[in-house]
Design an enzyme around this catalytic site. Structure first.
Site, PDB file in Angstrom:
ATOM      1  N   GLY A  23      -0.369   4.776   2.919  1.00  0.00           N
ATOM      2  CA  GLY A  23      -1.316   3.941   2.185  1.00  0.00           C
ATOM      3  C   GLY A  23      -2.254   3.248   3.153  1.00  0.00           C
ATOM      4  N   ARG A  45       7.481  10.734  -0.112  1.00  0.00           N
ATOM      5  CA  ARG A  45       8.360  11.180  -1.194  1.00  0.00           C
ATOM      6  C   ARG A  45       7.789  12.474  -1.778  1.00  0.00           C
ATOM      7  NH1 ARG A  45       5.552   7.147  -5.625  1.00  0.00           N
ATOM      8  NH2 ARG A  45       3.758   7.099  -4.253  1.00  0.00           N
ATOM      9  N   GLN A  83      10.426  -0.938  -0.652  1.00  0.00           N
ATOM     10  CA  GLN A  83      11.149  -0.723   0.614  1.00  0.00           C
ATOM     11  C   GLN A  83      12.679  -0.756   0.470  1.00  0.00           C
ATOM     12  OE1 GLN A  83       9.594  -3.255   3.724  1.00  0.00           O
ATOM     13  NE2 GLN A  83       7.536  -2.420   3.537  1.00  0.00           N
ATOM     14  N   HIS A 105       5.353  -6.369   7.991  1.00  0.00           N
ATOM     15  CA  HIS A 105       5.413  -7.680   7.334  1.00  0.00           C
ATOM     16  C   HIS A 105       6.894  -8.036   7.257  1.00  0.00           C
ATOM     17  CE1 HIS A 105       4.711 -10.994   4.691  1.00  0.00           C
ATOM     18  NE2 HIS A 105       4.967 -10.373   3.564  1.00  0.00           N
ATOM     19  N   ASP A 188       2.228 -16.115   6.403  1.00  0.00           N
ATOM     20  CA  ASP A 188       1.487 -15.121   5.639  1.00  0.00           C
ATOM     21  C   ASP A 188       1.508 -15.477   4.146  1.00  0.00           C
ATOM     22  OD1 ASP A 188       0.195 -12.366   5.944  1.00  0.00           O
ATOM     23  OD2 ASP A 188       1.624 -11.984   4.335  1.00  0.00           O
ATOM     24  N   SER A 249     -28.481 -26.149   5.674  1.00  0.00           N
ATOM     25  CA  SER A 249     -29.411 -27.272   5.787  1.00  0.00           C
ATOM     26  C   SER A 249     -28.655 -28.565   6.076  1.00  0.00           C
ATOM     27  CB  SER A 249     -30.168 -27.436   4.468  1.00  0.00           C
ATOM     28  OG  SER A 249     -29.248 -27.802   3.444  1.00  0.00           O
TER      29      SER A 249
HETATM   30  P1  NAD Z   1       0.136   0.594   0.174  1.00  0.00           P
HETATM   31  O1  NAD Z   1       0.413   0.096  -1.170  1.00  0.00           O
HETATM   32  O2  NAD Z   1      -1.278   0.778   0.589  1.00  0.00           O
HETATM   33  O3  NAD Z   1       0.753   2.034   0.431  1.00  0.00           O
HETATM   34  C1  NAD Z   1       2.048   2.353   0.520  1.00  0.00           C
HETATM   35  C2  NAD Z   1       2.278   3.859   0.553  1.00  0.00           C
HETATM   36  O4  NAD Z   1       3.648   4.014   0.293  1.00  0.00           O
HETATM   37  C3  NAD Z   1       1.571   4.683  -0.501  1.00  0.00           C
HETATM   38  O5  NAD Z   1       0.332   5.137  -0.129  1.00  0.00           O
HETATM   39  C4  NAD Z   1       2.533   5.849  -0.616  1.00  0.00           C
HETATM   40  O6  NAD Z   1       2.334   6.766   0.459  1.00  0.00           O
HETATM   41  C5  NAD Z   1       3.876   5.193  -0.426  1.00  0.00           C
HETATM   42  N1  NAD Z   1       4.582   4.837  -1.684  1.00  0.00           N
HETATM   43  C6  NAD Z   1       4.116   4.058  -2.707  1.00  0.00           C
HETATM   44  N2  NAD Z   1       5.047   3.929  -3.657  1.00  0.00           N
HETATM   45  C7  NAD Z   1       6.121   4.615  -3.229  1.00  0.00           C
HETATM   46  C8  NAD Z   1       7.407   4.850  -3.771  1.00  0.00           C
HETATM   47  N3  NAD Z   1       7.759   4.354  -4.967  1.00  0.00           N
HETATM   48  N4  NAD Z   1       8.268   5.607  -3.048  1.00  0.00           N
HETATM   49  C9  NAD Z   1       7.915   6.126  -1.853  1.00  0.00           C
HETATM   50  N5  NAD Z   1       6.706   5.929  -1.292  1.00  0.00           N
HETATM   51  C10 NAD Z   1       5.830   5.195  -1.976  1.00  0.00           C
HETATM   52  O7  NAD Z   1       0.938  -0.346   1.176  1.00  0.00           O
HETATM   53  P2  NAD Z   1       0.311  -1.249   2.350  1.00  0.00           P
HETATM   54  O8  NAD Z   1      -0.595  -2.266   1.766  1.00  0.00           O
HETATM   55  O9  NAD Z   1      -0.181  -0.361   3.437  1.00  0.00           O
HETATM   56  O10 NAD Z   1       1.620  -2.045   2.847  1.00  0.00           O
HETATM   57  C11 NAD Z   1       2.573  -1.467   3.714  1.00  0.00           C
HETATM   58  C12 NAD Z   1       3.213  -2.563   4.520  1.00  0.00           C
HETATM   59  O11 NAD Z   1       2.240  -3.146   5.382  1.00  0.00           O
HETATM   60  C13 NAD Z   1       3.786  -3.710   3.693  1.00  0.00           C
HETATM   61  O12 NAD Z   1       4.944  -4.181   4.326  1.00  0.00           O
HETATM   62  C14 NAD Z   1       2.684  -4.754   3.753  1.00  0.00           C
HETATM   63  O13 NAD Z   1       3.161  -6.070   3.566  1.00  0.00           O
HETATM   64  C15 NAD Z   1       2.199  -4.550   5.173  1.00  0.00           C
HETATM   65  N6  NAD Z   1       0.839  -5.015   5.460  1.00  0.00           N
HETATM   66  C16 NAD Z   1      -0.201  -4.577   4.691  1.00  0.00           C
HETATM   67  C17 NAD Z   1      -1.489  -4.953   5.005  1.00  0.00           C
HETATM   68  C18 NAD Z   1      -2.658  -4.363   4.251  1.00  0.00           C
HETATM   69  O14 NAD Z   1      -3.750  -4.442   4.754  1.00  0.00           O
HETATM   70  N7  NAD Z   1      -2.521  -3.750   3.101  1.00  0.00           N
HETATM   71  C19 NAD Z   1      -1.740  -5.838   6.083  1.00  0.00           C
HETATM   72  C20 NAD Z   1      -0.648  -6.253   6.868  1.00  0.00           C
HETATM   73  C21 NAD Z   1       0.635  -5.839   6.539  1.00  0.00           C
HETATM   74 MG    MG Z   2      -1.609 -11.743   5.248  1.00  0.00          MG
END
Ligand code: NAD
Ligand code: MG
Length: 328
Positions: A23, A45, A83, A105, A188, A249
């Site tokens: 993602g 998956r 997760q 995170h 956060d 301003s």
């Molecule tokens: P996301 O929602 O963009 O993507 C997650 C990916 O997980 C999906 O694209 C898919 O490949 C997979 N997925 C989704 N549902 C699933 C399921 N039921 N089973 C198996 N796989 C599945 O997630 P994200 O926003 O990239 O977040 C990922 C981690 O990064 C989290 O821990 C989040 O807190 C952290 N994080 C995110 C950001 C951000 O910019 N989005 C910033 C900092 C930290």
């Molecule tokens: Mg944040």
């Protein structure tokens, strides 16, 4: 002042890195690590819609169990809600005894929802930016700053490993700061609740509705309370509050000092402290986990209701005009 680190030893990541999820963060970490010379396998998956996209980008893609097997480090970049289940069902049964586990995170580790056994290093590399920005800046030769943390140091080298990973995704170019899972998670959650998402959204809505209720045109109120906010935030981002005040301003600056503290008053600060206390006690986590376990019913209802406000309907119309720019 805390020390800002500029990178680590990438050669510590000589084995396979399994990036689970493709993602926002997953695609950025996988591609940046790959471009830094790290052997990456993306774990998805069965039937994942992002599989083709990852393959088209030239990445190795496999079912989650297969990507995890034999990996030196498993990077869990799935939505926080899923997760725990994916860990139990697909990662824990397949992970090598000494493999490191990485999160972006701290929520699931801090609140005990994912607890890798004592033999695993448990680390965090949390970029301070959305995944698409992490990727774009990397391709332009820049980086996104990141926080690193160690929850469990089984190998004795967990910190160096986190530093290597942060370097591989390009964070060393912008700055790496050490923290703990507790500090990252609590700050956060507080930031997104009180300031960035919750606080800002309600400030915009309250300002917009105050003007509309007083009889001003919703379109004018939208430009004033929402559209211009980005321009102001850009200035703050560039040079802090004083740079923003310099650019506005003197009238705006006088109104800022004399009226701002009346909006964000003692009551707001007291409420911020209570919100922080709910995070520190775990009360917020329990409330959100209860909703996750209930199919996110409350979240979905609040999301549907928020989409129908005048602010959103007026905004959609005005943005469709502004974003046409260039067609003329
Ligand atoms: P996301 O929602 O963009 O993507 C997650 C990916 O997980 C999906 O694209 C898919 O490949 C997979 N997925 C989704 N549902 C699933 C399921 N039921 N089973 C198996 N796989 C599945 O997630 P994200 O926003 O990239 O977040 C990922 C981690 O990064 C989290 O821990 C989040 O807190 C952290 N994080 C995110 C950001 C951000 O910019 N989005 C910033 C900092 C930290
Ligand atoms: Mg944040």
């Amino acid at each position: 002042m805390a020390t800002i680190l500029s990178g680590g030893d990438l050669s510590l990541l000589q084995g396979k890195v399994a990036v689970i999820g493709y993602g926002s963060q997953g695609h950025a970490h996988a591609l940046n690590l790959r471009d830094s010379g790290v052997q990456v396998e993306v774990g998805l998956r069965a039937g994942s819609p992002s599989g083709e996209e990852a393959q088209a980008a030239g990445l190795a893609v496999a079912p989650i169990e297969e990507a995890v097997r034999g990996a030196q480090l498993v990077s869990i970049l799935l939505p926080d809600q899923v997760q725990p289940r994916v860990w139990d069902e697909s990662i824990a049964p397949a992970i090598d005894a000494g493999a490191a586990v990485l999160f972006a995170h701290g929520f699931n580790v801090l609140y005990g929802r994912v607890a890798p056994g004592a033999g695993h290093d448990v680390v965090m590399v949390a970029p301070k930016g959305p995944g698409h920005v992490v990727r774009r800046l990397f391709t332009e030769g820049y980086g996104t700053p990141a926080l690193i943390a160690v929850q469990q140091d089984a190998s004795g080298g967990a910190r160096e490993l986190a530093l290597a990973y942060a370097t591989g995704i390009g964070a060393g170019r912008a700055g790496i700061l050490e923290t703990t899972f507790k500090e990252e998670t609590e700050t956060d959650l507080f930031g997104e609740q009180a300031v960035l998402c919750g606080g800002t959204a309600e400030l915009i809505r309250a300002g917009f509705e105050t003007l509309v209720d007083a009889g001003y045109q919703p379109e004018v109120a939208y430009y004033e309370c929402l559209h211009e906010l980005k321009l102001i935030v850009d200035l703050i981002w560039e040079g802090g509050l004083s740079h923003m005040r310099w650019s506005c301003s003197d009238t705006a600056e006088f109104g800022d000092y004399t009226r701002g503290p009346r909006v964000i008053d003692e009551h707001v600060r007291e409420e911020m402290s209570r919100i922080l206390a709910d995070i520190q006690s775990g009360a917020f986590a329990r409330e959100w986990i209860e909703d996750m376990d209930n199919g996110e019913a409350r979240l979905k209802a609040m999301r549907a209701e928020a989409a129908t406000t005048t602010l959103e309907t007026v905004g959609a119309e005005l943005r469709s005009l502004m974003h046409r720019a260039g067609d003329a």
